[in-house]
Scaffold this motif. Structure first.
Motif, PDB file in Angstrom:
ATOM      1  N   VAL A  74      41.346  25.942  49.001  1.00 35.58           N
ATOM      2  CA  VAL A  74      40.338  26.693  48.251  1.00 35.58           C
ATOM      3  C   VAL A  74      40.943  27.125  46.922  1.00 35.58           C
ATOM      4  N   GLY A  76      40.054  29.374  43.367  1.00 29.93           N
ATOM      5  CA  GLY A  76      39.140  30.253  42.638  1.00 29.93           C
ATOM      6  C   GLY A  76      39.239  29.935  41.155  1.00 29.93           C
ATOM      7  N   SER A  79      44.087  31.455  38.589  1.00 30.93           N
ATOM      8  CA  SER A  79      44.971  32.318  37.798  1.00 30.93           C
ATOM      9  C   SER A  79      46.193  32.776  38.581  1.00 30.93           C
ATOM     10  N   ASN A  80      46.272  32.346  39.838  1.00 26.39           N
ATOM     11  CA  ASN A  80      47.437  32.722  40.648  1.00 26.39           C
ATOM     12  C   ASN A  80      47.993  31.499  41.365  1.00 26.39           C
ATOM     13  N   THR A  81      47.680  30.330  40.817  1.00 27.63           N
ATOM     14  CA  THR A  81      47.975  29.092  41.534  1.00 27.63           C
ATOM     15  C   THR A  81      48.758  28.130  40.666  1.00 27.63           C
ATOM     16  N   SER A 142      38.906  35.361  40.226  1.00 28.78           N
ATOM     17  CA  SER A 142      37.550  35.462  40.775  1.00 28.78           C
ATOM     18  C   SER A 142      37.557  36.479  41.918  1.00 28.78           C
ATOM     19  N   GLY A 152      45.264  43.771  42.667  1.00 28.42           N
ATOM     20  CA  GLY A 152      45.236  45.166  42.250  1.00 28.42           C
ATOM     21  C   GLY A 152      46.031  45.389  40.989  1.00 28.42           C
ATOM     22  N   ARG A 223      47.620  45.918  28.755  1.00 27.39           N
ATOM     23  CA  ARG A 223      47.905  44.522  29.122  1.00 27.39           C
ATOM     24  C   ARG A 223      48.352  43.719  27.925  1.00 27.39           C
ATOM     25  N   ARG A 313      50.523  31.184  44.434  1.00 23.12           N
ATOM     26  CA  ARG A 313      50.280  30.198  45.488  1.00 23.12           C
ATOM     27  C   ARG A 313      50.570  28.812  44.937  1.00 23.12           C
TER      28      ARG A 313
HETATM   29  C1  FAD Z   1      47.568  36.986  32.774  1.00 23.45           C
HETATM   30  C2  FAD Z   1      47.440  37.291  34.244  1.00 23.45           C
HETATM   31  C3  FAD Z   1      47.456  38.604  34.673  1.00 23.45           C
HETATM   32  C4  FAD Z   1      47.322  38.896  36.042  1.00 23.45           C
HETATM   33  N1  FAD Z   1      47.340  40.211  36.442  1.00 23.45           N
HETATM   34  C5  FAD Z   1      47.171  40.507  37.758  1.00 23.45           C
HETATM   35  C6  FAD Z   1      47.142  41.867  38.213  1.00 23.45           C
HETATM   36  O1  FAD Z   1      47.254  42.798  37.451  1.00 23.45           O
HETATM   37  N2  FAD Z   1      46.982  42.107  39.534  1.00 23.45           N
HETATM   38  C7  FAD Z   1      46.855  41.098  40.429  1.00 23.45           C
HETATM   39  O2  FAD Z   1      46.699  41.370  41.636  1.00 23.45           O
HETATM   40  N3  FAD Z   1      46.889  39.803  40.042  1.00 23.45           N
HETATM   41  C8  FAD Z   1      47.042  39.480  38.736  1.00 23.45           C
HETATM   42  N4  FAD Z   1      47.072  38.177  38.337  1.00 23.45           N
HETATM   43  C9  FAD Z   1      47.003  37.118  39.351  1.00 23.45           C
HETATM   44  C10 FAD Z   1      45.594  36.643  39.679  1.00 23.45           C
HETATM   45  O3  FAD Z   1      44.692  36.871  38.617  1.00 23.45           O
HETATM   46  C11 FAD Z   1      45.062  37.305  40.961  1.00 23.45           C
HETATM   47  O4  FAD Z   1      45.871  37.033  42.088  1.00 23.45           O
HETATM   48  C12 FAD Z   1      43.640  36.847  41.274  1.00 23.45           C
HETATM   49  O5  FAD Z   1      43.112  37.625  42.326  1.00 23.45           O
HETATM   50  C13 FAD Z   1      43.588  35.377  41.682  1.00 23.45           C
HETATM   51  O6  FAD Z   1      42.236  34.990  41.700  1.00 23.45           O
HETATM   52  P1  FAD Z   1      41.832  33.481  41.417  1.00 23.45           P
HETATM   53  O7  FAD Z   1      40.362  33.372  41.605  1.00 23.45           O
HETATM   54  O8  FAD Z   1      42.360  33.022  40.113  1.00 23.45           O
HETATM   55  O9  FAD Z   1      42.576  32.775  42.615  1.00 23.45           O
HETATM   56  P2  FAD Z   1      43.294  31.365  42.655  1.00 23.45           P
HETATM   57  O10 FAD Z   1      44.539  31.382  41.833  1.00 23.45           O
HETATM   58  O11 FAD Z   1      42.333  30.279  42.372  1.00 23.45           O
HETATM   59  O12 FAD Z   1      43.694  31.352  44.209  1.00 23.45           O
HETATM   60  C14 FAD Z   1      44.608  32.314  44.705  1.00 23.45           C
HETATM   61  C15 FAD Z   1      44.506  32.325  46.230  1.00 23.45           C
HETATM   62  O13 FAD Z   1      43.226  32.804  46.588  1.00 23.45           O
HETATM   63  C16 FAD Z   1      42.594  31.887  47.480  1.00 23.45           C
HETATM   64  N5  FAD Z   1      41.155  31.923  47.206  1.00 23.45           N
HETATM   65  C17 FAD Z   1      40.505  31.870  46.031  1.00 23.45           C
HETATM   66  N6  FAD Z   1      39.180  31.953  46.214  1.00 23.45           N
HETATM   67  C18 FAD Z   1      38.974  32.043  47.554  1.00 23.45           C
HETATM   68  C19 FAD Z   1      37.822  32.155  48.384  1.00 23.45           C
HETATM   69  N7  FAD Z   1      36.592  32.157  47.881  1.00 23.45           N
HETATM   70  N8  FAD Z   1      38.012  32.223  49.727  1.00 23.45           N
HETATM   71  C20 FAD Z   1      39.252  32.185  50.284  1.00 23.45           C
HETATM   72  N9  FAD Z   1      40.383  32.092  49.540  1.00 23.45           N
HETATM   73  C21 FAD Z   1      40.241  32.034  48.188  1.00 23.45           C
HETATM   74  C22 FAD Z   1      43.188  30.526  47.135  1.00 23.45           C
HETATM   75  O14 FAD Z   1      43.091  29.642  48.239  1.00 23.45           O
HETATM   76  C23 FAD Z   1      44.629  30.930  46.839  1.00 23.45           C
HETATM   77  O15 FAD Z   1      45.362  31.048  48.037  1.00 23.45           O
HETATM   78  C24 FAD Z   1      47.196  37.851  36.979  1.00 23.45           C
HETATM   79  C25 FAD Z   1      47.176  36.522  36.535  1.00 23.45           C
HETATM   80  C26 FAD Z   1      47.280  36.239  35.190  1.00 23.45           C
HETATM   81  C27 FAD Z   1      47.236  34.800  34.739  1.00 23.45           C
END
Ligand code: FAD
Length: 322
Positions: A74, A76, A79-81, A142, A152, A223, A313
């Motif tokens: 999966v 999203g 941003s964390n992958t 997301s 958080g 930030r 991840r």
């Molecule tokens: C500039 C920057 C700043 C950031 N600051 C923070 C911060 O302050 N705090 C923080 O916590 N994080 C931060 N992050 C990290 C990131 O934004 C978070 O972890 C965010 O929650 C990841 O969401 P995503 O949709 O991009 O997930 P993805 O990177 O796409 O996926 C991350 C994980 O979530 C799982 N996932 C995604 N969607 C679903 C779904 N619908 N169902 C089940 N599993 C799912 C994926 O399988 C994967 O394991 C930052 C990242 C960047 C690039």
């Protein structure tokens, strides 16, 4: 079927999946798409198939009818992958626009699709005069990613504002779950890789809109000066070993103490601004970024005797010879 393993070792090549191997859906299958366009690091090979479900029922039917040996991953907002260079075998599920609705529910709640961006949820809560969700305004992921990671910032996390989630299990059953059932902890989720979130209901507290806006502006300022938010990055690379505790050891301090600030592998670099962030200056491969991260981990282990745990991840397969 199984969620994709987060395994850094080269894996035995498996046959590529094609849409013809998959159930008929109302959503969309996409092939030959590089994951570099779907992740913030802008690296990664192709997914065999990317599936964009039409809605939760379509996703549920897909999972019910999917052959059990086809892995699903999966994604999203990415941003964390870190997607590896040889891409991802099986199906990458991405909840797109059809899961991005955000609407007010009752006096204090907001229901957001798992594909909605956290920043839009924060903005919507602000417009509705609901405080407590401002921290989402600085997280570029997301809602699905926020649930999976218990995202958080600044002393608040997703668990603090969560009322319930809607999800689909890997065998296609639709479920509603309470935060208790999810067992959310510091950047962890007891349901990790066991369900796909489709929506969340989040709770705020009625407050003055201008106060909320001021708080969001402060977050944006903080930030902008403390994190490389405009770079190709994945956010915090490693979890803080002390968890969310303000007094516990911080990953960035350990990395700094290990002399890794600015360290480079190819076009990947430990950020000078915030050394728990890795940056792709443009031409880095996923292997460059992962090698850099592993080098940092090793050096921190040698200097501080602490084994850092990846927060990012990692998905997919290492390119042959990388
Ligand atoms: C500039 C920057 C700043 C950031 N600051 C923070 C911060 O302050 N705090 C923080 O916590 N994080 C931060 N992050 C990290 C990131 O934004 C978070 O972890 C965010 O929650 C990841 O969401 P995503 O949709 O991009 O997930 P993805 O990177 O796409 O996926 C991350 C994980 O979530 C799982 N996932 C995604 N969607 C679903 C779904 N619908 N169902 C089940 N599993 C799912 C994926 O399988 C994967 O394991 C930052 C990242 C960047 C690039």
């Amino acid at each position: 079927m199984s969620m994709h393993a987060n395994n850094p070792k080269p894996q035995t090549p498996r046959a590529r999946i094609r849409p013809a191997d998959l159930p008929e859906v109302r959503g969309k299958y996409i092939t030959e798409q590089s994951l570099s366009g779907l992740t913030w690091f802008r690296v990664g090979g192709d997914a065999d198939v990317i599936y964009l479900p039409a809605d939760a029922d379509d996703l549920s039917a897909f999972l019910k009818n999917l052959a059990t040996d086809i892995p699903v991953t999966v994604l999203g907002a990415g941003s964390n992958t870190l997607a590896r260079d040889a891409g991802v075998r099986g199906v990458v599920i991405r909840l797109g626009r059809s899961f991005a609705d955000i609407a007010r529910e009752g006096e204090t709640d907001i229901r957001a699709g798992a594909g909605a961006l956290d920043v839009r949820v924060a903005a919507m809560a602000g417009d509705a005069g609901l405080s407590g969700l401002e921290f989402f305004s600085g997280i570029p992921g997301s809602v699905g990613g926020a649930l999976a990671m218990n995202a958080g910032a600044y002393g608040r996390e997703t668990a603090d504002v969560l009322v319930r989630v809607e999800a689909v299990t890997l065998d296609g059953e639709k479920r509603e779950l309470t935060p208790d059932a999810l067992n959310l902890g510091y950047r962890t989720n007891g349901y990790r890789d066991r369900v796909i979130y489709t929506a969340a209901v989040l709770r705020g507290l009625p407050a003055d809109q201008n106060t909320i806006k001021t708080q969001m502006d402060e977050i944006a300022d903080k930030r902008g000066t403390s994190q490389p938010v405009k770079s190709r990055t994945g956010g915090s690379t490693f979890k803080n070993p002390g968890g969310a505790s303000p007094d516990g050891p911080k990953a960035w301090k350990l990395i700094d103490a290990a002399g890794c600030r600015g360290l480079r592998v190819g076009d990947a670099q430990v950020s000078d601004l915030h050394c728990n962030f890795l940056i792709n200056h443009g031409k880095a491969s996923a292997a460059n970024i992962e090698t850099l991260g592993e080098t940092v981990r090793q050096r921190v282990l040698e200097t501080s005797d602490i084994d850092l745990d990846w927060e990012i991840r990692r998905i997919g397969e290492v390119a042959h010879g990388a």
